[in-house]
Design an enzyme around this catalytic site. Sequence first.
Site, PDB file in Angstrom:
ATOM      1  CE  LYS A  98       1.214  42.383  57.926  1.00 50.89           C
ATOM      2  NZ  LYS A  98       0.536  42.936  59.106  1.00 50.89           N
ATOM      3  CG  ASP A 135      -0.640  46.809  58.444  1.00 53.28           C
ATOM      4  OD1 ASP A 135      -0.469  47.883  59.055  1.00 53.28           O
ATOM      5  OD2 ASP A 135      -1.144  45.800  58.968  1.00 53.28           O
ATOM      6  CG  MET A 136       4.959  49.517  53.274  1.00 50.60           C
ATOM      7  SD  MET A 136       4.122  49.747  51.681  1.00 50.60           S
ATOM      8  CE  MET A 136       3.651  51.490  51.774  1.00 50.60           C
ATOM      9  NE  ARG A 185       0.199  52.023  61.792  1.00 47.64           N
ATOM     10  CZ  ARG A 185      -0.497  50.949  61.417  1.00 47.64           C
ATOM     11  NH1 ARG A 185       0.088  49.979  60.727  1.00 47.64           N
ATOM     12  NH2 ARG A 185      -1.789  50.863  61.688  1.00 47.64           N
ATOM     13  CE  LYS A 188      13.476  53.377  65.466  1.00 50.75           C
ATOM     14  NZ  LYS A 188      14.445  53.054  66.547  1.00 50.75           N
ATOM     15  N   GLY A 189      10.379  49.719  60.247  1.00 52.57           N
ATOM     16  CA  GLY A 189      10.403  48.655  59.251  1.00 52.57           C
ATOM     17  C   GLY A 189      10.772  47.333  59.876  1.00 52.57           C
ATOM     18  NE  ARG A 289       6.207  40.889  59.868  1.00 55.08           N
ATOM     19  CZ  ARG A 289       5.379  40.030  59.271  1.00 55.08           C
ATOM     20  NH1 ARG A 289       5.863  39.026  58.564  1.00 55.08           N
ATOM     21  NH2 ARG A 289       4.071  40.172  59.382  1.00 55.08           N
TER      22      ARG A 289
END
Length: 309
Positions: A98, A135-136, A185, A188-189, A289
Amino acid sequence: MLRSTLLAAARSQGVRHLVEANPLTKPVVKRFVAGTTPEDAVTATRALRDQGMHVTLDHLGEDTLDAQQANDTVRAYERMLSVLKAEGLADRAEVSVKLSAVGQFLPSDGEKIALDNARLICEAAADAGTTVTLDMEDHTTTDSTLGILRDLRVDFPWVGAVLQAYLHRTEQDCRDLATEGSRVRLCKGAYSEPASVAYQDKGEVDRSYVRCLKILMNGEGYPMVASHDPRMVSIATDLAARAGRDADSFEYQMLYGIRTEEQRRIAAEGGKLRVYVAYGDEWYGYFMRRLAERPANLAFFLRSLITQS
């Protein structure tokens, strides 16, 4: 409503203190987090390798506003990559990073610091013989993250990207990134996003995920299908077959501790399955999360607390 509440709690220092202080929490967290130390992560990696799976390791930490903490995160990744090399695990394990954990949010030159720190991690990965995936995070970081990705790929073309199907922009991002050698990758979020930038209805998110999958499967890159949804996994398998892809030209990804039987099934049937293994002391935001993503996860958590109390 429940998902939004849990995601808001993931950012709350007050709720964080209550959860972390509860002695009944940590045994439950072990379902989703491999442990707090590098040794814990290596043990989990070796066990998954022995079951025919691949791994991506996430040293937990995000939203870092302290330069020394960002440096410490870089050192932690460098140590982990050195261990993977020494233990002969680098052919099965990569790392996920991240950018907010390595300085992206620092008030002065955050993007440059994050890029420089990510470059150090990529150099360590190259030395170990493995890869890195960025990572997003929430939508406010998307342009910055993709910009840093482009810079890193000049020297490390194998750096992986993550795209989130619930964002309206993601179909175009898939088109931009579905290029030769590009590892992407698709998930969905997992963040709480406003309707102005993200689909709010589950059905809309699912339809976006399929549209994005079609773009990636028919592109020149390497799709990484991050989903626990049996329907999405089945659709991905079908789309890969229609696109003429063999088992080595894409992979499935699932989180540590979730749908483990399905993970073993995919690997046993010859599919490439990578498990996202998180470890470290900063587990709170990640854990919340995971609870928000699926009602079954929250039910498991509550049942465990009741059983232990």
